[in-house]
Design an enzyme around this catalytic site. Structure first.
Site, PDB file in Angstrom:
ATOM      1  CG  HIS A  52      -2.756   3.553   0.180  1.00 37.42           C
ATOM      2  ND1 HIS A  52      -1.725   4.026   0.969  1.00 37.42           N
ATOM      3  CD2 HIS A  52      -3.635   2.967   1.038  1.00 37.42           C
ATOM      4  CE1 HIS A  52      -1.972   3.745   2.235  1.00 37.42           C
ATOM      5  NE2 HIS A  52      -3.127   3.091   2.298  1.00 37.42           N
ATOM      6  CD  GLU A  54       0.167   7.138  -3.595  1.00 34.84           C
ATOM      7  OE1 GLU A  54       0.340   8.323  -3.273  1.00 34.84           O
ATOM      8  OE2 GLU A  54      -0.600   6.372  -2.964  1.00 34.84           O
ATOM      9  CB  CYS A  83       2.078   5.835   3.043  1.00 35.77           C
ATOM     10  SG  CYS A  83       1.595   4.344   2.141  1.00 35.77           S
ATOM     11  CB  CYS A  86       2.391   4.199  -1.763  1.00 33.10           C
ATOM     12  SG  CYS A  86       0.688   3.724  -1.411  1.00 33.10           S
TER      13      CYS A  86
END
Length: 183
Positions: A52, A54, A83, A86
């Protein structure tokens, strides 16, 4: 702090992710007004479900700033609200302020921030989340990606209508609940 300027940098990362066939989500980490790490979603291109935006920004950050005590002054700016995975990584990294653009599908961590396990309600984990910065631009970027278009074409209905969003709304601020300290 110019959150819109920083969000535009994160949108640049989202555009690069989209152009590579990944989810159009981007992230930057700033220390003051200086960007010290960048990340974008690379889930599809790397075939890694943990890649992801992040997480990728945090990995870049660790290369140059692992031994520095700057965590409390850092700001993470991401186009799509983090999410749960993260958000946990950001909190454990020591970053205490998160700025996000949009949370179109209510999958972001702001809903769970006030329900953290007791351990993470200690003052050292208190985190402020600011959402809604350039919300429409972030939503349009996300929706322009192939992954989002395929999901929407398959009948997925978003709780928020992108056309109803604006870049001019005041951001919403959440702070994690913190247990009182014991004397």
């Amino acid at each position: 702090m110019d959150y819109k300027r920083l969000m535009r940098e994160a949108l640049g990362q989202a555009e690069a992710a989209r152009d590579d066939g990944d989810w159009a989500i981007g992230c930057i980490i700033a220390l003051g007004n200086e960007i010290i790490a960048r990340g974008r979603n690379t889930v599809n291109s790397t075939r890694n479900r943990l890649a992801h935006a992040e997480i990728n920004a945090l990995l870049e950050l660790q290369l140059d700033h692992f031994d520095h005590d700057v965590n409390g002054d850092m700001l993470l700016v991401t186009t799509f609200e983090p999410c749960i995975m993260c958000y946990g990584a950001v909190v454990l990294s020591g970053i205490r302020k998160i700025v996000s653009g949009v949370n179109l599908d209510n999958s972001g961590a702001s809903a769970m921030a006030s329900h953290l396990p007791t351990y993470f309600q200690q003052p050292r984990y208190e985190t402020t989340m600011i959402t809604g910065v350039l919300e429409r631009d972030c939503a349009e970027m996300w929706a322009s990606g192939q992954a989002a278009q395929e999901m929407l074409a398959n009948g997925y209905v978003l709780p928020k209508n992108i056309e109803d969003l604006s870049n001019d709304n005041l951001p919403v601020i959440y702070t994690t609940s913190v247990l009182p300290t014991t004397p």
